[in-house]
Design a protein around this motif. Structure first.
Motif, short mmCIF file in Angstrom:
data_model
loop_
_atom_site.label_atom_id
_atom_site.label_comp_id
_atom_site.label_asym_id
_atom_site.label_seq_id
_atom_site.Cartn_x
_atom_site.Cartn_y
_atom_site.Cartn_z
N PHE A 113 22.12 18.86 19.81
CA PHE A 113 22.01 19.91 20.82
C PHE A 113 20.56 20.07 21.25
N ALA A 114 20.40 20.45 22.52
CA ALA A 114 19.07 20.71 23.05
C ALA A 114 19.02 22.18 23.43
N PRO B 62 17.09 25.54 25.45
CA PRO B 62 16.37 25.74 26.71
C PRO B 62 14.89 25.40 26.55
N GLY B 63 14.34 24.71 27.53
CA GLY B 63 12.92 24.38 27.50
C GLY B 63 12.60 23.10 26.75
N GLY B 64 13.54 22.53 25.97
CA GLY B 64 13.30 21.19 25.46
C GLY B 64 13.43 20.85 23.99
N PRO B 65 13.43 21.81 23.03
CA PRO B 65 13.62 21.37 21.63
C PRO B 65 15.01 20.75 21.46
N MET B 66 15.07 19.59 20.80
CA MET B 66 16.38 18.97 20.60
C MET B 66 16.56 18.53 19.15
N PHE B 67 17.78 18.73 18.65
CA PHE B 67 18.12 18.40 17.26
C PHE B 67 19.31 17.45 17.22
N VAL B 68 19.19 16.42 16.38
CA VAL B 68 20.25 15.41 16.26
C VAL B 68 20.73 15.39 14.81
N LEU C 159 21.20 11.72 23.85
CA LEU C 159 19.95 12.41 24.17
C LEU C 159 19.91 12.74 25.67
N ALA C 160 20.23 11.74 26.49
CA ALA C 160 20.16 11.93 27.95
C ALA C 160 21.13 13.01 28.41
N HIS C 161 22.32 13.04 27.82
CA HIS C 161 23.31 14.06 28.17
C HIS C 161 22.79 15.45 27.78
N GLU C 162 22.29 15.59 26.55
CA GLU C 162 21.81 16.90 26.09
C GLU C 162 20.57 17.33 26.87
N MET C 163 19.66 16.39 27.11
CA MET C 163 18.46 16.72 27.88
C MET C 163 18.84 17.16 29.29
N SER C 164 19.94 16.62 29.80
CA SER C 164 20.37 17.01 31.15
C SER C 164 20.83 18.46 31.18
N HIS C 165 21.44 18.94 30.09
CA HIS C 165 21.78 20.37 30.03
C HIS C 165 20.51 21.22 30.19
N VAL C 166 19.40 20.75 29.58
CA VAL C 166 18.13 21.47 29.69
C VAL C 166 17.58 21.33 31.10
N ALA C 167 17.50 20.05 31.58
CA ALA C 167 16.90 19.78 32.89
C ALA C 167 17.64 20.51 34.01
N GLY D 283 25.14 27.54 17.07
CA GLY D 283 26.47 27.05 16.71
C GLY D 283 27.36 26.85 17.92
N GLY D 284 28.57 26.39 17.64
CA GLY D 284 29.48 25.90 18.67
C GLY D 284 29.85 26.90 19.74
N ASN D 285 29.82 28.20 19.41
CA ASN D 285 30.24 29.17 20.41
C ASN D 285 29.08 29.77 21.16
N SER D 286 27.89 29.30 20.87
CA SER D 286 26.72 29.88 21.50
C SER D 286 26.73 29.65 23.01
N MET D 287 26.37 30.70 23.72
CA MET D 287 26.24 30.59 25.17
C MET D 287 25.24 29.52 25.57
N LEU D 288 24.28 29.25 24.66
CA LEU D 288 23.23 28.28 24.98
C LEU D 288 23.73 26.85 24.85
N MET D 289 24.87 26.67 24.20
CA MET D 289 25.29 25.31 23.88
C MET D 289 26.73 24.99 24.23
N LYS D 290 27.45 25.96 24.70
CA LYS D 290 28.86 25.70 25.02
C LYS D 290 29.00 25.66 26.53
N PHE D 291 29.44 24.53 27.05
CA PHE D 291 29.36 24.34 28.50
C PHE D 291 30.72 24.14 29.15
N SER D 292 30.76 24.45 30.43
CA SER D 292 31.99 24.27 31.20
C SER D 292 32.18 22.78 31.52
N ARG D 293 33.37 22.43 31.94
CA ARG D 293 33.63 21.03 32.31
C ARG D 293 32.74 20.59 33.47
#
Ligand SMILES: [Zn+2]
Length: 470
Positions: free
Chosen positions: A98-99, A101-107, A125-133, A181-191
């Motif tokens: 997950f990445a 906001p602003g760029g920290p990413m964890f794998v 990485l590219a997919h997660e970074m795109s959520h940030v970008a 975690g999985g339900n976080s607004m920062l990390m759970k995205f729409s289709r």
């Protein structure tokens, strides 16, 4: 089965490129958000600090360097939107990355274990970074109405941000239910956001010299494993925060037809070695934030004193009067075990203990040794000093030897004042544990202490630590 056949077909690039070319390339847009770029970065920084407290972030120079080599190639592309990305490894066998906001990413290590080549890791990485970008996390946060007033208030506070006294951006995000975690607004995205991140990520990969189809391949490969015997750990959670927007390989392949013809030579050449290193890592260490959480499953203790209930955390168990309540305010942080009215909201949006118990771990300053029986006095003393820094009324007696959960412990009697300026007596038990100095705080007003003493003693005596954990 259907997926497997399809996946094999993809290994022949010609199959991919022979797809019908759509009339127009799909547009991908950066979302609007009321957060400034600075606020996004501040929020990400604070959330990342929380990740480091909760999870076993591995200090493997080799893997971290490797992730950053790939990530920084991607970060240089226009699709990365010039955020200051960095990449860290979490020792956790479930599939996740997950990445923030602003760029920290964890794998997670589980993700590297599930990948078959470097391109697939680059795809994630590219997919997660795109959520940030594309500012997806920030856009979801700012959709919450409360942000309007929160940011008004923060503007007025100015320099006070993050200096301890005030509720920081992250602290407010948690209060709004963001959390990790999985339900976080920062990390759970729409289709819709998922599809945009796939397309932006594929373009980012191509621009960095990675074969963009690997992005679609990896997601599709995981989808094919869903519900099978070989389903990797954490896959359900992964797909609940990255819902499938349809056939990823198909629309990524369609998009690729609009890219300038290119070969994709980028590779560090180190994938096999990194995979070996990841496989040889010791099992993850539980961090204090995880140890305080309630344990799932298992058998509750049956020999409880009459009128008491059991709270079993992952790192310890303790009994408490049946009429009291046990819980972590805002779903994380210290455990409070209190009678009615035993705690109140403090000025800095924390929780102040008035009467009852609080349990947590004190982590010695970085570089200090793991607490053990030999340095119990020293680490307890360091903890007392840190408490005294934030509480000028605090007075401590000399710590006395005690035993808690069969381990050598110290019991220190303290006196202080609550924020209402009423006197308070506190018994502090400290026990050295691998994750930090475990402590139990028992507090009451001096006029009530004789009434609470038997309960407090019962609680302190009931503590156990799980076998096999130090
Ligand atoms: Zn996603």
């Amino acid at each position: 089965m259907k997926y497997r056949i399809f996946f094999i077909a993809l290994l022949i690039p010609l199959t991919v490129y022979s797809q019908k070319k759509p009339a127009k390339q799909t547009m991908v847009k950066v979302q609007k958000t009321s957060l400034s770029r600075e606020q996004e970065m501040q929020l990400g920084k604070e959330a990342a600090a929380q990740v480091e407290r909760e999870m076993d972030v591995v200090k493997s120079q080799e893997v971290e360097t490797w992730l950053n080599q790939i990530g920084q190639q991607l970060a240089k592309t226009p699709q990365a939107n010039a955020y200051p990305y960095y990449f860290k490894l979490i020792n956790e066998d479930s599939i996740n990355a997950f990445a923030l906001p602003g760029g920290p990413m964890f794998v997670h290590t589980g993700l590297i274990k599930a990948a078959d080549n470097e391109g697939e890791v680059a795809g994630v990485l590219a997919h997660e970074m795109s959520h940030v970008a594309l500012r997806h996390g920030a856009a979801q946060m700012s959709k919450q109405q409360t942000w309007g007033s929160i940011f008004g208030a923060i503007g007025a506070l100015g320099g006070a941000l993050g200096n301890g006294g005030q509720c920081t951006l992250w602290c407010q995000a948690v209060q709004m239910g963001a959390g990790l975690g999985g339900n976080s607004m920062l990390m759970k995205f729409s289709r819709g956001y998922e599809r945009d991140s796939d397309l932006n990520g594929a373009r980012m990969m191509a621009a960095a010299g990675y074969n963009p189809i690997e992005l679609g391949n990896f997601f599709q490969k995981l989808e094919a494993k869903q519900g099978t015997a070989g389903q990797p750990k954490g896959l359900e959670a992964w797909f609940s925060s990255h819902p499938s927007p349809g056939n990823r390989v198909t629309y990524v392949s369609e998009d690729i037809q609009f890219y300038p013809k290119a070969s994709y030579p980028t590779s560090t050449g180190n994938f096999a070695r990194v995979k070996q290193t990841v496989a040889s890592l010791a099992p993850p260490k539980l961090k204090p934030a995880a140890l305080v959480q309630q344990a799932q499953g298992g058998t509750p203790r049956s020999d409880l004193p009459q009128g008491f209930k059991d709270y079993r955390a992952r790192g310890f168990a303790i009994v408490y009067p049946a009429s009291w309540q046990a819980g972590q305010p805002q779903g994380s942080g210290s455990l409070y075990v209190i009678p009615q009215g035993g705690a109140k909201q403090s000025q800095n949006n924390g929780v102040e203990l008035l009467t009852g118990a609080m349990i947590d771990y004190y982590v010695p300053q970085s570089g200090a040794a793991t607490p053990d029986a030999a340095n119990l006095d020293k680490t307890t003393n360091e903890f007392l000093q840190s408490l005294a820094k934030g509480d000028s009324s605090l007075k401590a007696d000399k710590p006395a030897r005690a035993t808690v959960g069969g381990k050598a412990a110290l019991r220190t009697k303290l006196t202080t004042k609550t924020s209402n300026q009423t006197d308070q007596v506190v018994y502090l038990y400290t026990v050295p544990r691998e994750a930090g100095l475990w402590y139990l705080v028992l507090a009451a007003a001096p006029t009530q202490i004789s009434e609470f003493d038997p309960v407090f003693n019962q609680m302190a005596q009931s503590v156990t630590f799980p076998e096999g954990q130090n």
